[in-house]
Design a protein around this motif. Structure first.
Motif, mmCIF file in Angstrom:
data_model
loop_
_atom_site.group_PDB
_atom_site.id
_atom_site.type_symbol
_atom_site.label_atom_id
_atom_site.label_comp_id
_atom_site.label_asym_id
_atom_site.label_seq_id
_atom_site.Cartn_x
_atom_site.Cartn_y
_atom_site.Cartn_z
ATOM 1 N N ASP A 1 -42.348 -24.538 -29.427
ATOM 2 C CA ASP A 1 -43.671 -24.103 -29.890
ATOM 3 C C ASP A 1 -44.426 -25.249 -30.553
ATOM 4 O OD1 ASP A 1 -41.886 -23.959 -32.135
ATOM 5 O OD2 ASP A 1 -43.275 -22.631 -33.171
ATOM 6 N N GLY A 2 -43.726 -26.099 -31.305
ATOM 7 C CA GLY A 2 -44.389 -27.235 -31.931
ATOM 8 C C GLY A 2 -44.931 -28.224 -30.914
ATOM 9 N N LYS B 1 -56.119 -16.289 -18.076
ATOM 10 C CA LYS B 1 -55.282 -17.146 -18.904
ATOM 11 C C LYS B 1 -53.890 -17.317 -18.298
ATOM 12 C CE LYS B 1 -58.443 -17.585 -22.089
ATOM 13 N NZ LYS B 1 -59.148 -18.876 -22.273
ATOM 14 N N LYS B 2 -53.243 -18.413 -18.709
ATOM 15 C CA LYS B 2 -51.872 -18.709 -18.286
ATOM 16 C C LYS B 2 -50.956 -18.605 -19.503
ATOM 17 C CE LYS B 2 -53.201 -22.719 -16.902
ATOM 18 N NZ LYS B 2 -53.227 -24.107 -16.370
ATOM 19 N N VAL B 3 -49.920 -17.777 -19.390
ATOM 20 C CA VAL B 3 -48.990 -17.550 -20.497
ATOM 21 C C VAL B 3 -47.590 -17.964 -20.061
ATOM 22 C CG1 VAL B 3 -47.928 -15.813 -21.992
ATOM 23 C CG2 VAL B 3 -50.381 -15.702 -21.472
ATOM 24 N N MET B 4 -46.906 -18.709 -20.927
ATOM 25 C CA MET B 4 -45.533 -19.146 -20.677
ATOM 26 C C MET B 4 -44.593 -18.398 -21.613
ATOM 27 S SD MET B 4 -43.496 -21.293 -18.987
ATOM 28 C CE MET B 4 -44.600 -22.571 -18.341
ATOM 29 N N LEU B 5 -43.579 -17.737 -21.046
ATOM 30 C CA LEU B 5 -42.525 -17.075 -21.812
ATOM 31 C C LEU B 5 -41.223 -17.829 -21.564
ATOM 32 C CD1 LEU B 5 -43.303 -13.330 -20.941
ATOM 33 C CD2 LEU B 5 -44.234 -14.710 -22.820
ATOM 34 N N VAL B 6 -40.562 -18.237 -22.642
ATOM 35 C CA VAL B 6 -39.356 -19.059 -22.530
ATOM 36 C C VAL B 6 -38.191 -18.337 -23.195
ATOM 37 C CG1 VAL B 6 -38.278 -21.264 -23.096
ATOM 38 C CG2 VAL B 6 -40.722 -21.176 -22.538
ATOM 39 N N ALA B 7 -37.076 -18.233 -22.487
ATOM 40 C CA ALA B 7 -35.850 -17.637 -23.024
ATOM 41 C C ALA B 7 -34.690 -18.603 -22.832
ATOM 42 C CB ALA B 7 -35.542 -16.311 -22.326
ATOM 43 N N GLY B 8 -33.783 -18.627 -23.802
ATOM 44 C CA GLY B 8 -32.520 -19.321 -23.614
ATOM 45 C C GLY B 8 -32.495 -20.786 -23.952
ATOM 46 N N VAL B 9 -33.456 -21.288 -24.740
ATOM 47 C CA VAL B 9 -33.333 -22.668 -25.224
ATOM 48 C C VAL B 9 -32.021 -22.806 -25.991
ATOM 49 C CG1 VAL B 9 -34.344 -24.426 -26.714
ATOM 50 C CG2 VAL B 9 -35.832 -22.999 -25.290
ATOM 51 N N HIS B 10 -31.725 -21.805 -26.813
ATOM 52 C CA HIS B 10 -30.396 -21.668 -27.423
ATOM 53 C C HIS B 10 -29.642 -20.625 -26.602
ATOM 54 C CE1 HIS B 10 -32.118 -23.255 -31.467
ATOM 55 N NE2 HIS B 10 -31.695 -24.238 -30.693
ATOM 56 N N ALA B 11 -28.636 -21.079 -25.888
ATOM 57 C CA ALA B 11 -28.147 -20.336 -24.727
ATOM 58 C C ALA B 11 -27.396 -19.055 -25.059
ATOM 59 C CB ALA B 11 -27.260 -21.242 -23.877
ATOM 60 N N ALA C 1 -48.086 -19.888 -25.297
ATOM 61 C CA ALA C 1 -46.647 -19.879 -25.035
ATOM 62 C C ALA C 1 -45.914 -19.144 -26.148
ATOM 63 C CB ALA C 1 -46.112 -21.304 -24.911
ATOM 64 N N ILE C 2 -44.860 -18.421 -25.752
ATOM 65 C CA ILE C 2 -43.962 -17.765 -26.698
ATOM 66 C C ILE C 2 -42.547 -18.197 -26.357
ATOM 67 C CG2 ILE C 2 -43.107 -15.595 -27.644
ATOM 68 C CD1 ILE C 2 -46.293 -15.402 -25.737
ATOM 69 N N ASP C 3 -41.881 -18.821 -27.322
ATOM 70 C CA ASP C 3 -40.494 -19.256 -27.163
ATOM 71 C C ASP C 3 -39.615 -18.251 -27.895
ATOM 72 O OD1 ASP C 3 -38.222 -20.739 -26.620
ATOM 73 O OD2 ASP C 3 -38.503 -22.066 -28.350
ATOM 74 N N MET C 4 -38.707 -17.590 -27.174
ATOM 75 C CA MET C 4 -37.941 -16.474 -27.728
ATOM 76 C C MET C 4 -36.528 -16.900 -28.092
ATOM 77 S SD MET C 4 -39.257 -13.313 -25.367
ATOM 78 C CE MET C 4 -41.023 -13.058 -25.100
ATOM 79 N N HIS C 5 -36.108 -16.490 -29.293
ATOM 80 C CA HIS C 5 -34.803 -16.862 -29.844
ATOM 81 C C HIS C 5 -34.193 -15.668 -30.577
ATOM 82 C CE1 HIS C 5 -34.854 -21.380 -29.489
ATOM 83 N NE2 HIS C 5 -36.128 -21.111 -29.247
#
Length: 353
Positions: free
Chosen positions: A225-226, A82-92, A179-183
């Motif tokens: 995520d949406g 599987k391919k997993v995307m982890l995202v940090a810092g959309v809200h900086a 995907a997990i978008d972290m805030h």
């Protein structure tokens, strides 16, 4: 261009998504601090059994004619998976996500991976430079933009929209099965909390593996995520405490949850834990200030409250009490003001029920 069919299943392993398959990762020949620069990422085209580190050049330029560059790591195992995307810092200015993805990366041995983990370490470079939440334009018109309300925009009129469009189409969209978008909360503080869509069985199952305290189910089309859920890639937003600070205990829990999920989808080996179920809800009410002044909380995160219970007391500049604020419902406290100063309309806290 190949198109895969969209299939939603009831379990994490039974789904594919409608995604055009990219042909290649595009290198433009530049190097920054010893890292190659790319303008498009296709993890399928990368060498397996290796950790790759790039700077992704976002389309468009600032008012000095310079590009923005996002640090991106791709940990691609020798074995497929599987391919997993982890995202940090959309809200900086939300610090805990940066440190969470760093620690996840530290604990992954690429030679043992069965699949690929991609990490966007810093999503919102203009906001990070300014130490604010939103995208900050460099031009003379200073209208900041919330990148988590236009993640998959097709509109490219503003600099922020062009920034979002480039990242979604050339970096995020094609490179994830999950995907997990972290805030973090902003400007209040959260426990370990999930904005998630429980109407999608795979997302519900995924969220429960993270050991969050509260899972709030809602639908969105324009958040990161949406946007992923809209193309058949299960995703949710993981909220990790408060902005501007490092909270080691919450970061460690977020790391543990991420690794537990990776074990569940067999991307890494190890025992899958079954955390205690979170408070799961679709109902939320804010408590907001009627006056300006200093606010003292009388509750703590995750306190159970009854409708009418005292939550906050507000004082004026002379120290006189001007207002008491009470719980709007029977429920659980999930947000509390971080800075005690408030103006009329400021969010002081929230209750889910």
């Amino acid at each position: 261009m190949t198109i895969k069919p969209l299939i939603w299943g009831g379990a994490l392993g039974v789904l594919t998504s409608t995604l055009p398959v990219l042909a290649e990762t595009r290198f433009n020949g530049d190097m920054i601090q010893g890292k190659p620069v790319i303008t498009r990422l296709d993890v399928e085209s990368l060498e397996p059994g290796k950790q790759h580190e790039f700077y992704f050049r976002v389309a468009g330029q600032n008012n000095a004619g310079q590009h923005y560059y996002l640090p991106v790591s791709v940990l691609k195992g020798e074995a497929p998976g599987k391919k997993v995307m982890l995202v940090a810092g959309v809200h900086a200015n939300e610090m805990n996500p940066y440190l969470t993805v760093h620690k996840v990366k530290e604990r992954l041995a690429v030679e043992a991976l069965k699949g690929t983990v991609t990490i966007v370490h810093q999503f919102n470079i203009p906001g990070l430079i300014a130490n604010v939440r939103e995208f900050v334009p460099s031009g003379p018109v200073k209208v900041n933009e919330n990148l988590n309300r236009q993640a998959n925009t097709e509109d490219t009129r503003t600099s922020g929209q062009r920034y979002s469009h480039s990242i979604w189409n050339d970096l995020l969209k094609h490179n994830a099965d999950y995907a997990i978008d972290m805030h973090t909360a902003n400007p209040t503080t959260f426990p370990l909390f999930a904005y998630t869509d429980y109407s999608i069985p795979a997302v519900k199952e995924m969220t429960r593996l993270f050991g969050v305290d509260v899972a709030f189910s809602s639908q969105s089309q324009t958040t990161v995520d949406g946007a992923y859920n809209g193309i058949g890639v299960p995703a949710f937003t993981l909220e990790i405490g408060a902005r501007d600070v490092y909270e080691p205990e919450l970061v460690e829990r977020a790391v543990d949850g991420t690794l537990n999920f990776l074990r569940h989808i067999q991307l890494i080996e190890g025992e899958v834990m079954q955390p205690e179920l979170p408070v799961e809800t679709e109902h939320w009410e804010d408590v907001r200030a009627e006056f300006g002044g200093f606010v003292v909380p009388k509750v703590q995160l995750l306190d159970k409250v009854k409708k009418g219970d005292l939550m906050f007391v507000q004082y004026d500049a002379f120290g006189h009490e001007v207002k008491q604020y009470h719980s709007p419902a029977d429920g659980v406290v999930v947000q509390i003001i971080q800075n005690p100063m408030a103006e009329s309309g400021s969010q002081l806290g929230s209750v889910v029920y």
